[in-house]
Motif scaffolding. Sequence first.
Motif, short mmCIF file in Angstrom:
data_model
loop_
_atom_site.label_atom_id
_atom_site.label_comp_id
_atom_site.label_asym_id
_atom_site.label_seq_id
_atom_site.Cartn_x
_atom_site.Cartn_y
_atom_site.Cartn_z
N LEU A 177 0.89 -1.11 -0.12
CA LEU A 177 -0.22 -0.02 0.10
C LEU A 177 0.78 1.30 0.14
O LEU A 177 0.47 2.17 -0.71
CB LEU A 177 -0.91 0.09 1.22
CG LEU A 177 -2.48 0.54 1.06
CD1 LEU A 177 -3.04 -0.21 0.01
CD2 LEU A 177 -2.96 0.55 2.40
N LEU A 229 2.50 1.75 -3.41
CA LEU A 229 1.32 2.55 -4.19
C LEU A 229 1.17 3.68 -4.04
O LEU A 229 1.08 4.40 -5.18
CB LEU A 229 -0.04 1.49 -3.86
CG LEU A 229 -1.16 1.64 -4.70
CD1 LEU A 229 -0.84 1.29 -6.18
CD2 LEU A 229 -2.28 0.82 -4.50
N ASP A 230 1.13 4.27 -2.70
CA ASP A 230 0.91 5.77 -2.46
C ASP A 230 2.21 6.56 -3.02
O ASP A 230 1.70 7.41 -3.65
CB ASP A 230 0.98 5.75 -0.95
CG ASP A 230 -0.32 5.72 -0.35
OD1 ASP A 230 -0.40 5.68 1.06
OD2 ASP A 230 -1.32 5.72 -0.96
N VAL A 268 1.57 7.04 -6.68
CA VAL A 268 0.54 7.77 -7.01
C VAL A 268 1.28 9.29 -6.94
O VAL A 268 1.36 10.37 -7.84
CB VAL A 268 -0.44 7.74 -6.32
CG1 VAL A 268 -1.43 8.95 -6.21
CG2 VAL A 268 -1.23 6.53 -6.60
N MET A 324 3.93 9.97 -10.07
CA MET A 324 3.09 10.25 -10.91
C MET A 324 2.41 11.69 -10.89
O MET A 324 2.28 12.35 -12.02
CB MET A 324 1.98 9.19 -11.25
CG MET A 324 2.53 7.76 -11.66
SD MET A 324 1.16 6.64 -11.89
CE MET A 324 0.58 6.78 -13.52
N GLU A 325 1.87 12.21 -9.80
CA GLU A 325 1.51 13.34 -9.82
C GLU A 325 2.38 14.56 -10.03
O GLU A 325 1.99 15.55 -10.12
CB GLU A 325 0.68 13.49 -8.31
CG GLU A 325 -0.78 13.39 -8.47
CD GLU A 325 -1.47 13.08 -7.01
OE1 GLU A 325 -0.93 13.26 -6.12
OE2 GLU A 325 -2.57 13.03 -6.97
N MET A 360 7.74 13.08 -14.24
CA MET A 360 7.98 11.82 -14.99
C MET A 360 7.94 11.78 -16.55
O MET A 360 6.81 12.46 -17.04
CB MET A 360 6.94 10.78 -14.46
CG MET A 360 7.60 10.08 -13.45
SD MET A 360 6.37 8.71 -12.99
CE MET A 360 7.31 7.31 -12.14
N GLU A 361 8.80 11.08 -17.18
CA GLU A 361 8.80 10.82 -18.53
C GLU A 361 7.63 9.81 -18.72
O GLU A 361 7.44 9.09 -18.01
CB GLU A 361 9.94 10.36 -19.03
CG GLU A 361 11.01 11.30 -18.61
CD GLU A 361 11.44 11.92 -20.07
OE1 GLU A 361 11.96 13.16 -19.79
OE2 GLU A 361 11.26 11.49 -21.23
N LEU A 362 7.04 9.74 -20.01
CA LEU A 362 5.83 9.25 -20.33
C LEU A 362 6.39 7.41 -20.30
O LEU A 362 5.63 6.68 -19.73
CB LEU A 362 5.46 9.17 -22.03
CG LEU A 362 4.26 8.44 -22.29
CD1 LEU A 362 3.03 9.00 -21.35
CD2 LEU A 362 3.98 8.53 -23.76
N MET A 390 6.21 6.71 -16.63
CA MET A 390 4.80 6.91 -16.22
C MET A 390 4.17 5.55 -16.39
O MET A 390 3.46 4.96 -15.75
CB MET A 390 4.18 7.86 -16.79
CG MET A 390 4.20 9.19 -15.91
SD MET A 390 3.07 10.28 -16.57
CE MET A 390 1.90 10.28 -15.04
N ILE A 391 4.40 4.90 -17.56
CA ILE A 391 3.74 3.68 -18.16
C ILE A 391 4.16 2.57 -17.20
O ILE A 391 3.64 1.63 -16.62
CB ILE A 391 4.30 3.42 -19.64
CG1 ILE A 391 3.29 4.34 -20.64
CG2 ILE A 391 3.66 1.99 -20.09
CD1 ILE A 391 3.71 4.14 -22.08
N PHE A 425 2.85 3.02 -13.93
CA PHE A 425 1.37 2.54 -14.07
C PHE A 425 1.21 0.84 -13.95
O PHE A 425 0.34 0.43 -13.31
CB PHE A 425 0.82 2.93 -15.33
CG PHE A 425 -0.71 2.57 -15.43
CD1 PHE A 425 -1.15 1.59 -16.23
CD2 PHE A 425 -1.75 3.46 -14.96
CE1 PHE A 425 -2.14 1.25 -16.58
CE2 PHE A 425 -2.83 3.06 -15.21
CZ PHE A 425 -3.26 1.73 -16.05
N GLY A 436 1.84 -0.22 -10.62
CA GLY A 436 0.65 0.05 -9.79
C GLY A 436 -0.55 -0.73 -9.84
O GLY A 436 -1.23 -1.11 -8.84
N GLN A 437 -0.77 -1.18 -11.11
CA GLN A 437 -1.77 -2.01 -11.40
C GLN A 437 -1.46 -3.43 -10.70
O GLN A 437 -2.35 -4.06 -10.04
CB GLN A 437 -1.73 -2.45 -12.73
CG GLN A 437 -2.25 -1.27 -13.79
CD GLN A 437 -3.71 -1.59 -14.22
OE1 GLN A 437 -4.74 -1.70 -13.43
NE2 GLN A 437 -3.81 -2.00 -15.62
#
Lengths: 81, 450
Positions: free
Chosen positions: A12, A15-16, A19, A22-23, A27-29, A32-33, A36, A39-40
């Motif tokens: 958890l 995961l925080d 986020v 990402m916020e 971050m480069e794309l 980020m991917i 992500f 995170g999933q």
Amino acid sequence: MSEKKMSFEESLNRLDKIVQEMESGEMELDAMISAFEEGQRLVKSCSAKLNEVEKKIEKVVKSAAGEIITEPFENTKSTKE
Amino acid sequence: MVETPHILSITELTRKIKGVLTKEVGQVWVEGEISNIKQYSSGHTYFVLKDQSAQLSAVLFANARAALANTAFLKDGQRVRAGGGISVFEGRGQYQLVVHKMESAGVGALMERYEALKKKLNAEGLFDKSHKKPLPLLPQRIGVVTSPTGAVIHDMLNVLNRRFSNIQVLLTPVKVQGVGAAASIARALGWLNENCGAESERPVDIIIVGRGGGSLEDLWAFNEEIVARAVFTSVIPVISAVGHEVDFALSDFVADLRAPTPSAAAELVIRPKQEFEKLIKQRRDDIHRLLFQQHRLLAQRLVQLSESAVLRRPEQMIERYSQRVDYLDMRLQSAARHEAGRARQRAEQIFGRMQLLRERRFSDLRARLEGARQSLNSSVAVLIEKKKNRVETSERQLVLLNPLKVIERGYSLTRIEGGGLVRSVGDVTPGLSLVTQLSDGFIRSEVEKS
């Protein structure tokens, strides 16, 4: 740290952190991917952990043989003494 | 005549006695031991308070009983303090204490022991915050140390089941009051640590130890040193939940967390499953949203860029720059020319001056050279003249001294043929050939006589 070994709390927290990163907008794309995707995976494993254990209410007793074992405990309300 | 005493009825006498007792004794506080206690369906409780040599009937009506903070001491053998009014129950001819307030009499001594032990354990550091362990966010298995009967365990299980449908609980049943309770509790805590630790197959990651409300004597087991130390040494985190909100047992101070009641402990030990699910879902939505946002942002930028003049007519860009380059080039050139002109001017100036300087020196030198040459010439001429004079003089002398000229005067030179000059008669012998040189030739002769 392999995600399998992470405790629920650690997952958890990770995961925080994802986020937050990402916020931050820094971050480069590509990053980020992959964030992500991680995170999933964490979402999935955390959800799984919530349902991992099955309900079990047990009580410690001394068996007939004198050893200490556990047996199911019935939650029936007994009359007050 | 004998006076007949005033004859009262039983009721009258009893009423008189009641009046006297109520007025003369009235409200009292007594201390004694309970015996023969019995509560009727009416809710009223009847008992006897006694000491070594006397006893007193007492009644605790239902409403007074309800007003009691706790009723755990309402048992035979309990030492109590009771406050109320002395009255007479006429129906039985019995005086009695109608109890309004009651409490355990043993409280004083126990409180002293409590305070002393609290001080001792605090001094040892058992209550220190630094020893308090964090509780697991999602416990896999909850250990409960309490009585297997009674409302407490059932209330706790109800709360736990409501919060988390697939909860795992292990109950280690103990005595929660009376003889052996403290040992039982300490043993249970030890057993859980030994058999359900982190390395075990199905570890217990949090323990709730506690019991329902009661008097100080009832809760006393949780104030015993053996229980406090068992809680302290537990590696598994412990929540202590003893009695009601106002009760503070020593196990509460030592534990990693205190709960005001056992049901409250069940709430503190784990959050409702929905809360976790909500949290996870929130995070999942967050990462989706953030990625989508970023993606959209970049896509927009891409569209903007592709539509911008630069990408559509890249030559435009080049043209613009090309023109600039030309302009700069032109300026550079004129500047260079200007600079070159100036430079050349300067160079020429310098050159001219240099030339001038050189020529001046040249003429200087030439003049000097000329002067030197002239003087040299004249010197040479003088010298040559001198020499010529000497030569002429010498020549003249030479001419004069020329033997041949002497010869012209009539002198002659005689030489021995093939030999030297004859200077004396002794140089010749008769018969020798002689050659005599005259100015115009030679004469050969022979010596006849000297």
